[in-house]
Design a protein around this motif. Structure first.
Motif, PDB file in Angstrom:
ATOM      1  N   GLU A  21       0.948  -1.023  -0.001  1.00 27.48           N
ATOM      2  CA  GLU A  21       0.076   0.050   0.058  1.00 27.48           C
ATOM      3  C   GLU A  21       0.826   1.165   0.039  1.00 27.48           C
ATOM      4  N   ALA A  22       0.495   2.171  -0.901  1.00 30.27           N
ATOM      5  CA  ALA A  22       1.329   3.336  -0.888  1.00 30.27           C
ATOM      6  C   ALA A  22       0.264   4.733  -0.458  1.00 30.27           C
ATOM      7  N   ALA A  23       1.194   5.727  -0.140  1.00 31.52           N
ATOM      8  CA  ALA A  23       0.539   7.000   0.233  1.00 31.52           C
ATOM      9  C   ALA A  23      -0.037   7.621  -0.797  1.00 31.52           C
ATOM     10  N   THR A  24      -1.142   7.406  -1.282  1.00 28.69           N
ATOM     11  CA  THR A  24      -1.916   7.970  -2.746  1.00 28.69           C
ATOM     12  C   THR A  24      -3.116   8.644  -2.240  1.00 28.69           C
ATOM     13  N   LYS A  25      -3.673   9.378  -3.110  1.00 30.02           N
ATOM     14  CA  LYS A  25      -5.061  10.306  -2.849  1.00 30.02           C
ATOM     15  C   LYS A  25      -5.939   9.134  -2.766  1.00 30.02           C
ATOM     16  N   ASP A  26      -5.914   8.066  -3.644  1.00 31.79           N
ATOM     17  CA  ASP A  26      -7.019   7.057  -3.814  1.00 31.79           C
ATOM     18  C   ASP A  26      -7.147   6.244  -2.179  1.00 31.79           C
ATOM     19  N   THR A  27      -5.881   5.997  -1.757  1.00 26.61           N
ATOM     20  CA  THR A  27      -5.873   5.246  -0.646  1.00 26.61           C
ATOM     21  C   THR A  27      -6.367   6.266   0.600  1.00 26.61           C
ATOM     22  N   LEU A  28      -6.086   7.440   0.458  1.00 23.31           N
ATOM     23  CA  LEU A  28      -6.450   8.487   1.579  1.00 23.31           C
ATOM     24  C   LEU A  28      -8.036   8.587   1.667  1.00 23.31           C
ATOM     25  N   ASP A  29      -8.601   8.688   0.399  1.00 21.76           N
ATOM     26  CA  ASP A  29      -9.974   8.690   0.270  1.00 21.76           C
ATOM     27  C   ASP A  29     -10.768   7.689   0.858  1.00 21.76           C
ATOM     28  N   LYS A  30     -10.216   6.516   0.618  1.00 19.54           N
ATOM     29  CA  LYS A  30     -10.977   5.060   0.892  1.00 19.54           C
ATOM     30  C   LYS A  30     -10.539   5.165   2.624  1.00 19.54           C
ATOM     31  N   LEU A  31      -9.366   5.418   2.885  1.00 20.49           N
ATOM     32  CA  LEU A  31      -9.361   5.384   4.447  1.00 20.49           C
ATOM     33  C   LEU A  31     -10.525   6.566   5.166  1.00 20.49           C
ATOM     34  N   VAL A  32     -10.222   7.592   4.765  1.00 22.81           N
ATOM     35  CA  VAL A  32     -11.349   8.917   5.233  1.00 22.81           C
ATOM     36  C   VAL A  32     -12.779   7.967   5.185  1.00 22.81           C
ATOM     37  N   LYS A  33     -13.108   7.615   4.076  1.00 26.84           N
ATOM     38  CA  LYS A  33     -14.626   7.144   3.865  1.00 26.84           C
ATOM     39  C   LYS A  33     -14.939   5.934   4.938  1.00 26.84           C
TER      40      LYS A  33
END
Length: 194
Positions: free
Chosen positions: A68-80
């Protein structure tokens, strides 16, 4: 040498010594990382430190099997996922940024949970995810020199950035564990003060 001048020199040395000791930080090395924690903090467990009831910091280290990398997609899924699963969790800000003097790309989330303000940095590497969580009773603490200096001092041994960019949200479990660990410290400290 005159006794008066000698006494003044000793007094100046003592004052400078107290200032240096009061502002000193204790270097700590853990599972592939190091960080400078101010001497005003005391250790309260593995990779966890507390500053009276004002603030705490903990570092969780887990495997990054999915790359897993620090990407906008990962961040959005994490917050959601956090907002969906934890109704008491109030996300106040999130971003993909760099920490530790711009050395490491990370997911940065600021939130309020269990009456505590939380500032978190999830730093994925090729093999591990390092999640730094600072909890405080006042959200102004995060902009203090003390908090900033701890984050700046964080170093990872043999850092290798993950390549895949998968967004499997393994990080959500780490983030929750880190916050709960910090909240337990605060609750125990408040109970012992009462």
């Amino acid at each position: 040498m005159n006794k008066k001048i000698f006494a003044r020199i000793i007094a100046i040395i003592a004052i400078v010594g107290m200032i240096v000791v009061g502002n000193s930080a204790l270097a700590y090395s853990g599972d592939g990382f190091s960080i400078d924690v101010p001497s005003t903090y005391t250790s309260v467990g593995n990779n966890m430190w507390q500053k009276s009831s004002e603030a705490n910091i903990n570092i969780q280290v887990t495997s990054n099997e999915d790359g897993e990398a620090a990407t906008k997609d990962t961040l959005d899924k994490l917050v959601k996922q956090l907002e969906k699963q934890y109704s008491s969790w109030s996300i106040e800000g999130s971003e993909v940024t760099k920490v530790a003097n711009g050395n490491y790309k990370c997911l940065h989330i600021t939130s309020k949970v269990m009456g505590m303000y939380v500032d978190q940095y999830a730093i994925p590497t090729k093999d591990k995810i390092y999640t730094i969580t600072i909890g405080a009773s006042d959200n102004n603490y995060f902009s203090s020199d003390e908090a900033k200096d701890m984050i700046k001092s964080f170093k990872i041994d043999n850092y290798k950035e993950p390549k895949s960019g998968k967004a499997t949200v393994v990080i959500v479990v780490i983030v929750v564990v880190a916050v709960v660990a910090g909240a337990v410290i605060v609750i125990k400290k408040k109970k012992s003060q009462n």
